[in-house]
Design a protein around this motif. Structure first.
Motif, PDB file in Angstrom:
ATOM      1  N   ARG A 177       0.836  -1.216   0.000  1.00 46.28           N
ATOM      2  CA  ARG A 177       0.000   0.000   0.000  1.00 46.28           C
ATOM      3  C   ARG A 177       0.861   1.253   0.000  1.00 46.28           C
ATOM      4  O   ARG A 177       0.531   2.251  -0.654  1.00 46.28           O
ATOM      5  N   ARG A 178       1.952   1.218   0.721  1.00 44.40           N
ATOM      6  CA  ARG A 178       2.820   2.388   0.799  1.00 44.40           C
ATOM      7  C   ARG A 178       3.496   2.654  -0.545  1.00 44.40           C
ATOM      8  O   ARG A 178       3.681   3.812  -0.926  1.00 44.40           O
ATOM      9  N   LEU A 179       3.853   1.595  -1.280  1.00 39.09           N
ATOM     10  CA  LEU A 179       4.636   1.763  -2.502  1.00 39.09           C
ATOM     11  C   LEU A 179       3.790   1.891  -3.760  1.00 39.09           C
ATOM     12  O   LEU A 179       4.080   2.706  -4.634  1.00 39.09           O
ATOM     13  N   ARG A 180       2.734   1.068  -3.871  1.00 38.44           N
ATOM     14  CA  ARG A 180       1.977   1.032  -5.122  1.00 38.44           C
ATOM     15  C   ARG A 180       0.508   1.405  -4.951  1.00 38.44           C
ATOM     16  O   ARG A 180      -0.266   1.305  -5.892  1.00 38.44           O
ATOM     17  N   ALA A 204      14.582   0.020  10.787  1.00 37.06           N
ATOM     18  CA  ALA A 204      14.943   0.712   9.547  1.00 37.06           C
ATOM     19  C   ALA A 204      13.852   0.621   8.498  1.00 37.06           C
ATOM     20  O   ALA A 204      13.885   1.341   7.502  1.00 37.06           O
ATOM     21  N   GLY A 205      12.873  -0.260   8.705  1.00 37.01           N
ATOM     22  CA  GLY A 205      11.792  -0.405   7.742  1.00 37.01           C
ATOM     23  C   GLY A 205      11.404  -1.856   7.550  1.00 37.01           C
ATOM     24  O   GLY A 205      11.839  -2.743   8.300  1.00 37.01           O
ATOM     25  N   SER A 206      10.588  -2.094   6.532  1.00 31.34           N
ATOM     26  CA  SER A 206      10.078  -3.437   6.254  1.00 31.34           C
ATOM     27  C   SER A 206      10.159  -3.716   4.757  1.00 31.34           C
ATOM     28  O   SER A 206      10.144  -2.796   3.933  1.00 31.34           O
ATOM     29  N   ALA A 221      10.066  -2.752  -0.595  1.00 36.29           N
ATOM     30  CA  ALA A 221      10.604  -2.366   0.714  1.00 36.29           C
ATOM     31  C   ALA A 221      10.320  -0.897   0.966  1.00 36.29           C
ATOM     32  O   ALA A 221      10.118  -0.104   0.037  1.00 36.29           O
ATOM     33  N   THR A 222      10.327  -0.520   2.240  1.00 40.14           N
ATOM     34  CA  THR A 222      10.034   0.859   2.601  1.00 40.14           C
ATOM     35  C   THR A 222      11.283   1.733   2.603  1.00 40.14           C
ATOM     36  O   THR A 222      11.171   2.947   2.785  1.00 40.14           O
TER      37      THR A 222
END
Length: 291
Positions: A177-180, A204-206, A221-222
């Motif tokens: 959801r965050r990326l696309r 650091a993120g996921s 990845a975030t």
């Protein structure tokens, strides 16, 4: 000529596979590439994905048949939380140049009407580029990494990378959801049936990555740090001397180019990542079938 929705059946899955094989073989010949060799494992994968998409997106999956009942074209598309994707668009050589590809693409575009974003992994075939541009998509030239991995050129990942599974689907959907702009949702269930999954999640993120037979199919990845960690872990997981392939890399994915070059892979240009209503997701390596 008949256009109808793809059914969740063995016969339709095989019809799409046969059409795809014929179209890809003709495309390879036209570009002067080596002949496409049949791969039963890939055939099994494609049949399974066809049936999966016929269940989740019946209105976005179309099959063209000639008057004798032989398949001449196919298109598979998806809608995932406001993000439309075109997974496959193929026409057999004898049916090309007759407007069939345009008609199939129109059906998939109609299915994605109302979606704010769109994503297609296009080949370098000139007809594909022309069709996607005419449909309002922005074409971003892509690169491909391939070759034998040199483990000595890669530093071991500094963070934890674990095997993914169904229990981590919420995390992966959140990254999507965050990326696309839309989670892969049910696609993760299908991906986990066929691909090894790696996941990294810390302060650091996921992120996650799917790989199979040396090919990185999908990575999200975030942060670039997490993305590079996952790609490095994926390449180091291959046996010495194994071949690797990482495709569909836009200029936004320099982190992946850096990892691949450090691993001794060869970099070439290959096709396009086509988008509508969005920039190419990053850090992200899209899947040709699942986008």
């Amino acid at each position: 000529m008949i256009l109808r929705q793809v059914r969740d059946s063995k016969d339709d899955a095989e019809a799409v596979r046969l059409t795809t094989d014929a179209a890809f073989a003709a495309s390879a010949a036209a570009k002067g590439d080596p002949p496409v060799e049949g791969d039963e494992n890939q055939a099994i994968l494609l049949r399974s994905v066809v049936r999966h998409l016929a269940r989740t997106d019946p209105g976005g999956c179309w099959l063209a048949m000639d008057d004798s009942g032989q398949p001449t074209g196919a298109a598979l598309s998806t809608r995932r939380e406001g993000t439309w994707g075109l997974s496959l668009l193929v026409v057999t050589p004898e049916a090309q140049g007759k407007g069939l590809g345009k008609a199939l693409l129109a059906r998939t575009l109609a299915y994605g009407r109302g979606c704010l974003r769109g994503l297609v992994c296009g080949s370098r075939h000139p007809h594909a580029a022309r069709a996607y541009r005419a449909a309002g998509l922005t074409l971003h030239p892509a690169m491909r990494l391939r070759g034998t991995v040199d483990h000595a050129g890669l530093e071991p990942p500094t963070g934890a990378v674990v095997e993914g599974g169904p229990g981590l689907r919420d995390l992966m959907d959140s990254v999507d959801r965050r990326l696309r702009g839309g989670a892969h949702g049910p696609d993760h269930t299908e991906l986990l049936r066929h691909y090894r999954c790696l996941v990294s999640d810390d302060l650091a993120g996921s992120g996650y990555a799917y790989l199979r037979d040396g090919r990185v199919e999908l990575l999200a990845a975030t942060s670039r740090r997490i993305a590079a960690r996952l790609l490095t872990a994926a390449l180091l997981s291959l046996a010495p001397g194994a071949a690797a392939r990482i495709g569909r890399l836009t200029a936004d994915q320099e982190w992946a180019v850096d990892v691949g070059l450090a691993a001794g892979l060869e970099l070439t240009t290959a096709g396009y990542v086509c988008v509508r209503g969005m920039r190419p997701p990053a850090p992200y390596i899209p899947s040709g079938l699942f986008l």
